[in-house]
Design a protein around this motif. Structure first.
Motif, PDB file in Angstrom:
ATOM      1  N   GLU A 195       0.826  -1.207   0.000  1.00  0.00           N
ATOM      2  CA  GLU A 195       0.000   0.000   0.000  1.00  0.00           C
ATOM      3  C   GLU A 195       0.862   1.258   0.000  1.00  0.00           C
ATOM      4  O   GLU A 195       0.538   2.241  -0.669  1.00  0.00           O
ATOM      5  N   HIS A 196       1.971   1.225   0.753  1.00  0.00           N
ATOM      6  CA  HIS A 196       2.897   2.363   0.735  1.00  0.00           C
ATOM      7  C   HIS A 196       3.441   2.586  -0.678  1.00  0.00           C
ATOM      8  O   HIS A 196       3.521   3.728  -1.161  1.00  0.00           O
ATOM      9  N   ILE A 197       3.804   1.488  -1.329  1.00  0.00           N
ATOM     10  CA  ILE A 197       4.382   1.597  -2.665  1.00  0.00           C
ATOM     11  C   ILE A 197       3.354   2.135  -3.653  1.00  0.00           C
ATOM     12  O   ILE A 197       3.651   2.993  -4.489  1.00  0.00           O
ATOM     13  N   TYR A 198       2.131   1.635  -3.530  1.00  0.00           N
ATOM     14  CA  TYR A 198       1.083   2.126  -4.423  1.00  0.00           C
ATOM     15  C   TYR A 198       0.835   3.619  -4.205  1.00  0.00           C
ATOM     16  O   TYR A 198       0.689   4.379  -5.166  1.00  0.00           O
ATOM     17  N   THR A 199       0.793   4.027  -2.943  1.00  0.00           N
ATOM     18  CA  THR A 199       0.591   5.446  -2.653  1.00  0.00           C
ATOM     19  C   THR A 199       1.727   6.281  -3.229  1.00  0.00           C
ATOM     20  O   THR A 199       1.504   7.354  -3.801  1.00  0.00           O
ATOM     21  N   LEU A 200       2.958   5.789  -3.096  1.00  0.00           N
ATOM     22  CA  LEU A 200       4.110   6.492  -3.664  1.00  0.00           C
ATOM     23  C   LEU A 200       3.959   6.618  -5.176  1.00  0.00           C
ATOM     24  O   LEU A 200       4.226   7.682  -5.757  1.00  0.00           O
ATOM     25  N   ASP A 201       3.507   5.530  -5.821  1.00  0.00           N
ATOM     26  CA  ASP A 201       3.297   5.574  -7.270  1.00  0.00           C
ATOM     27  C   ASP A 201       2.262   6.631  -7.645  1.00  0.00           C
ATOM     28  O   ASP A 201       2.430   7.384  -8.611  1.00  0.00           O
ATOM     29  N   MET A 202       1.174   6.670  -6.880  1.00  0.00           N
ATOM     30  CA  MET A 202       0.106   7.617  -7.201  1.00  0.00           C
ATOM     31  C   MET A 202       0.561   9.068  -7.009  1.00  0.00           C
ATOM     32  O   MET A 202       0.180   9.957  -7.768  1.00  0.00           O
ATOM     33  N   ILE A 203       1.392   9.295  -5.989  1.00  0.00           N
ATOM     34  CA  ILE A 203       1.940  10.641  -5.811  1.00  0.00           C
ATOM     35  C   ILE A 203       2.801  11.010  -7.011  1.00  0.00           C
ATOM     36  O   ILE A 203       2.750  12.133  -7.520  1.00  0.00           O
ATOM     37  N   GLY A 204       3.597  10.044  -7.478  1.00  0.00           N
ATOM     38  CA  GLY A 204       4.427  10.283  -8.649  1.00  0.00           C
ATOM     39  C   GLY A 204       3.607  10.599  -9.884  1.00  0.00           C
ATOM     40  O   GLY A 204       3.933  11.509 -10.659  1.00  0.00           O
ATOM     41  N   VAL A 205       2.516   9.856 -10.079  1.00  0.00           N
ATOM     42  CA  VAL A 205       1.637  10.108 -11.234  1.00  0.00           C
ATOM     43  C   VAL A 205       1.007  11.493 -11.125  1.00  0.00           C
ATOM     44  O   VAL A 205       0.910  12.228 -12.115  1.00  0.00           O
ATOM     45  N   GLU A 206       0.558  11.853  -9.915  1.00  0.00           N
ATOM     46  CA  GLU A 206      -0.028  13.178  -9.719  1.00  0.00           C
ATOM     47  C   GLU A 206       0.986  14.275 -10.010  1.00  0.00           C
ATOM     48  O   GLU A 206       0.667  15.297 -10.629  1.00  0.00           O
ATOM     49  N   ASN A 207       2.230  14.071  -9.571  1.00  0.00           N
ATOM     50  CA  ASN A 207       3.278  15.059  -9.849  1.00  0.00           C
ATOM     51  C   ASN A 207       3.539  15.164 -11.350  1.00  0.00           C
ATOM     52  O   ASN A 207       3.740  16.264 -11.884  1.00  0.00           O
ATOM     53  N   ALA A 208       3.530  14.006 -12.028  1.00  0.00           N
ATOM     54  CA  ALA A 208       3.733  14.018 -13.476  1.00  0.00           C
ATOM     55  C   ALA A 208       2.599  14.758 -14.175  1.00  0.00           C
ATOM     56  O   ALA A 208       2.818  15.517 -15.124  1.00  0.00           O
TER      57      ALA A 208
END
Length: 752
Positions: A124-137
């Motif tokens: 879940e931490h990794i998924y959240t990190l991915d989603m933050i990255g997508v939002e930043n992109a």
């Protein structure tokens, strides 16, 4: 290019004995054909294709990977859907699809998360990190485009590197860290491209369970992770686009495309040999399998040409396409060539394609190869007549991508916008609304503007009317914000409304409604009260405005009483048995006695003789039955000052029958706040609560619900920071509409 003839003829059913119930349905919606696959993944990692069907478009319903005729593409999908159901004897409602790289935009971004102490990193931490990255992109992309009118959809992302406490690591899960970071590359397409795909699929009654990008699907099959340390390019040559992806140092570093592919070769053949487009496309495909090809031109004349003849005709077109692919590869790879190239897709089968691409990249011919059965070693086919070649790489990759994504998120549509939600099986409409950034104030009723005014120096407020709550519909049926949502459901939220602004007429004030009673010559007379607003007399129909200072007089002058009764008295006038002048103040329950003139007097003569207002008495006694009591001369201020009891003389029933005002505030209170109820008492300006153990003060509203806490306490709801967001008040689990009162203990936290 898929050959539809391989699926022509009688449909043979598959023996489904031993095939698991859970199967994945993948569709590769290409420019010239649609390929459908039904299969499942074994525990050992192999993928079993239970059934495969491909059907060509009869018309050019798609160009360069973009759907132009949704109805015709939907008809092709429906044919494949029906054939696969007939072959397997199963019914399928969910499908996985991929978008072509037309107008593809890629953005590199970073994301990081900090923890208070060493924390075991979960999926879940990794998924959240991915989603933050997508939002930043996505934020970077919007800044680059500098337009709010164009909306983009993330069709896929690849993580280049993970970092644990600043050190690169291949897999974060299970490790302890107080800081995690990632570098990723996200791919976006305009919403119009994605919407077209969804519309074509949903028109057939199917629901999209997973969406990815075609080069992502292809590279997962063609270039396994063990080869990604090398600097390799994958080129998926379809009919409309040539999609490109590049690997290096163990990850995918770039995606790209050029809008030139097999259709350009087909058009070249059609123009040279004078055939229609479909016949030219058949010639192109047949030339990759046979030495000679027969056809009829538009004049109906039979023709026979060799594969070498067709290659000579298309040579310049193929050079143009491969030159564009080579230039794009160098651009994506930092201005230099790659070490090797894998080619998949029907367009790459054209004679001379790999050779020319190798020449433009400066590579040996052996380093540019068409990949088909070589990369499908872990794929088993239950059908005997399936030709295993590069055409199946992308559709197999679409199915495999489902297994990587299915437990991570679901798609729902909120007010026409497709939203990706982390799938914790506890999602509600509120979660979807928060994820899309739907304003909190549009979910709950809004009051109209309040009205602040003053009555006899006291500050008061009348609240505006409460509006209507938001109307929420799930798949067309009205429901509430806490309703559970599932994949592909459609949510419509009509924002809450604002109520009417506060309006008040003078006649509605309780002081005005409590009339004055005067005893005149022994009879009770009821008189309305006089009102001034900002120093001017007004009637009961006056509408109060913001900041008005209202004075409701508790008295009449004697002259005003006589004018109100429209009478004229002779001689002296007594107020409470005391002779009074015309400017004397008459309060509630005061008595007035005088002789009423029966006939209209000659005012000119009377005023000339006696003066204004004091006319001669015709009888020595005003009331024959009762001698008036002799009074001492009163104090000069006995009728000029307002008696306390007269001013306060409101009976209980008058309070009950009048309109209860919202509140009465002291003149000194400059910080007016809205009361919780419309009662004549000072409202509380704020409430004190605890949120996650911290003291928090809520103010600015008459009452509070749990969602209001988000305005005073920082809770990041833009992305998931755990399995689900848990909320409670005083230990009781509740949703965001629960009321919050003074002293309550609130918890709002992400939990695993």
């Amino acid at each position: 290019m898929a050959d539809s003839s391989r699926n022509a003829g009688k449909i043979e059913k598959i023996n489904m004995e031993g095939v698991p119930e859970q199967l994945v349905f993948g569709l590769d919606i290409g420019t010239r054909s649609v390929v459908g696959i039904i299969g499942y993944k074994n525990n050992d990692g192999t993928f079993v294709v239970v059934a495969q069907v491909s059907v060509e478009h009869h018309t050019r319903a798609m160009l360069d990977g973009q759907i132009h005729d949704i109805g015709k593409v939907a008809a092709t999908i429906e044919k494949i859907h029906k054939k696969l159901e007939d072959i397997t004897g199963r019914r399928f409602k969910d499908v996985c699809i991929a978008a072509a790289g037309r107008v593809l935009m890629t953005v590199e971004a970073e994301a990081q998360m900090d923890f208070n102490s060493d924390t075991v990193i979960t999926s879940e931490h990794i998924y959240t990190l991915d989603m933050i990255g997508v939002e930043n992109a996505y934020s970077i992309l919007r800044e680059e485009k500098q337009s709010d009118d164009i909306r983009f959809y993330c069709v896929g992302y690849s993580v280049k590197h993970y970092y644990q406490n600043g050190y690169m690591i291949s897999n974060l899960e299970g490790h302890k860290a107080n800081n995690i970071k990632e570098e990723l590359i996200a791919t976006f397409l305009p919403n119009e491209v994605v919407d077209g795909l969804y519309a074509a699929v949903e028109r057939t009654g199917l629901y999209v369970s997973n969406l990815t990008l075609e080069p992502i699907a292809a590279i997962n099959v063609a270039i396994p992770e063990k080869f990604r340390l090398l600097n390799i390019a994958l080129v998926d040559v379809g009919a409309g686009t040539s999609d490109i992806s590049i690997t290096k140092d163990g990850s995918i570093i770039a995606y790209g495309m050029i809008p030139c592919a097999g259709d350009e070769i087909t058009e070249c053949i059609a123009k040279y040999y004078l055939t229609d487009f479909n016949e030219a496309d058949r010639l192109k495909c047949a030339s990759t399998l046979n030495e000679e090809v027969e056809f009829n031109d538009i004049m109906g004349l039979p023709q026979r040409v060799t594969a070498d003849d067709i290659a000579a005709v298309t040579e310049e077109t193929i050079k143009m396409i491969t030159k564009g692919v080579a230039d794009k590869i160098k651009e994506l790879n930092g201005g230099k060539s790659v070490s090797a190239v894998f080619v998949v897709g029907g367009g790459g089968k054209a004679k001379g394609f790999t050779e020319n691409l190798a020449e433009y990249l400066g590579l040996q011919k052996e380093r540019v190869a068409l990949r088909g059965s070589e990369v499908l070693g872990n794929v088993n086919f239950m059908q005997d007549d399936v030709v295993i070649d590069s055409l199946l790489v992308t559709p197999v990759g679409i199915c495999l991508n489902y297994y990587e994504q299915r437990n991570n998120f679901i798609f729902v549509t909120v007010n026409g916008e497709r939203i990706k939600l982390y799938n914790n099986n506890k999602l509600t409409i509120m979660d979807a609304a928060v994820q899309m950034g739907f304003p909190n104030e549009d979910l709950f009723p809004k009051r109209g503007k309040s009205l602040i005014y003053y009555v006899n120096g006291e500050k008061r407020m009348l609240r505006g009317k409460e509006g209507e709550a938001a109307i929420v519909r799930l798949n067309g049926k009205q429901t509430g914000m806490s309703t559970h949502v599932e994949k592909n459901c459609k949510v419509d939220i009509i924002p809450s409304t604002r109520g009417a602004d506060a309006r008040l007429e003078i006649s509605s004030l309780r002081e005005y409604r409590s009339n004055m009673k005067i005893i005149f010559n022994g009879k009770e007379i009821v008189c309305p009260r006089f009102v001034t607003v900002n120093g001017s007399l007004v009637s009961g129909f006056y509408e109060v405005r913001e900041g008005d200072r209202i004075e409701i007089l508790g008295y009449y002058t004697l002259e005003q009483v006589l004018e109100f009764m429209d009478i004229i008295c002779r001689g002296k006038i007594y107020v409470n048995n005391v002779i009074a002048p015309l400017d004397a103040k008459v309060y509630d329950n005061f008595s007035i006695a005088c002789e009423i003139m029966k006939e209209e007097p000659n005012y000119t003569e009377l005023m000339a003789e006696y003066g204004d207002g004091q006319f001669p008495v015709t009888n020595d006694v005003l009331y024959p039955q009762e001698e008036p009591e002799v009074q001492e001369e009163p104090d000069t201020e006995s009728y000029n000052n307002e008696p306390e009891e007269a001013v306060r003389g409101l009976q209980d029933e008058e309070w009950d029958s009048g309109i209860i005002e919202d509140s009465i505030l002291s003149e000194e209170d400059e910080n007016l706040t809205e009361p919780e109820e419309i009662v004549p008492e000072i409202p509380k300006a704020a409430i004190n609560i605890t949120v996650n153990g911290e003291q928090v003060v809520l103010n600015g509203k008459p009452s509070y619900i749990l969602v209001d806490v988000l305005d005073f306490y920082p809770v990041d709801t833009s992305v998931a920071h755990g399995d689900h967001l848990e909320t409670s008040v005083n230990g009781e689990m509740c949703d965001f509409t629960c009321s919050v009162n003074e002293g309550d203990s609130v918890r709002i936290e992400w939990v695993d």
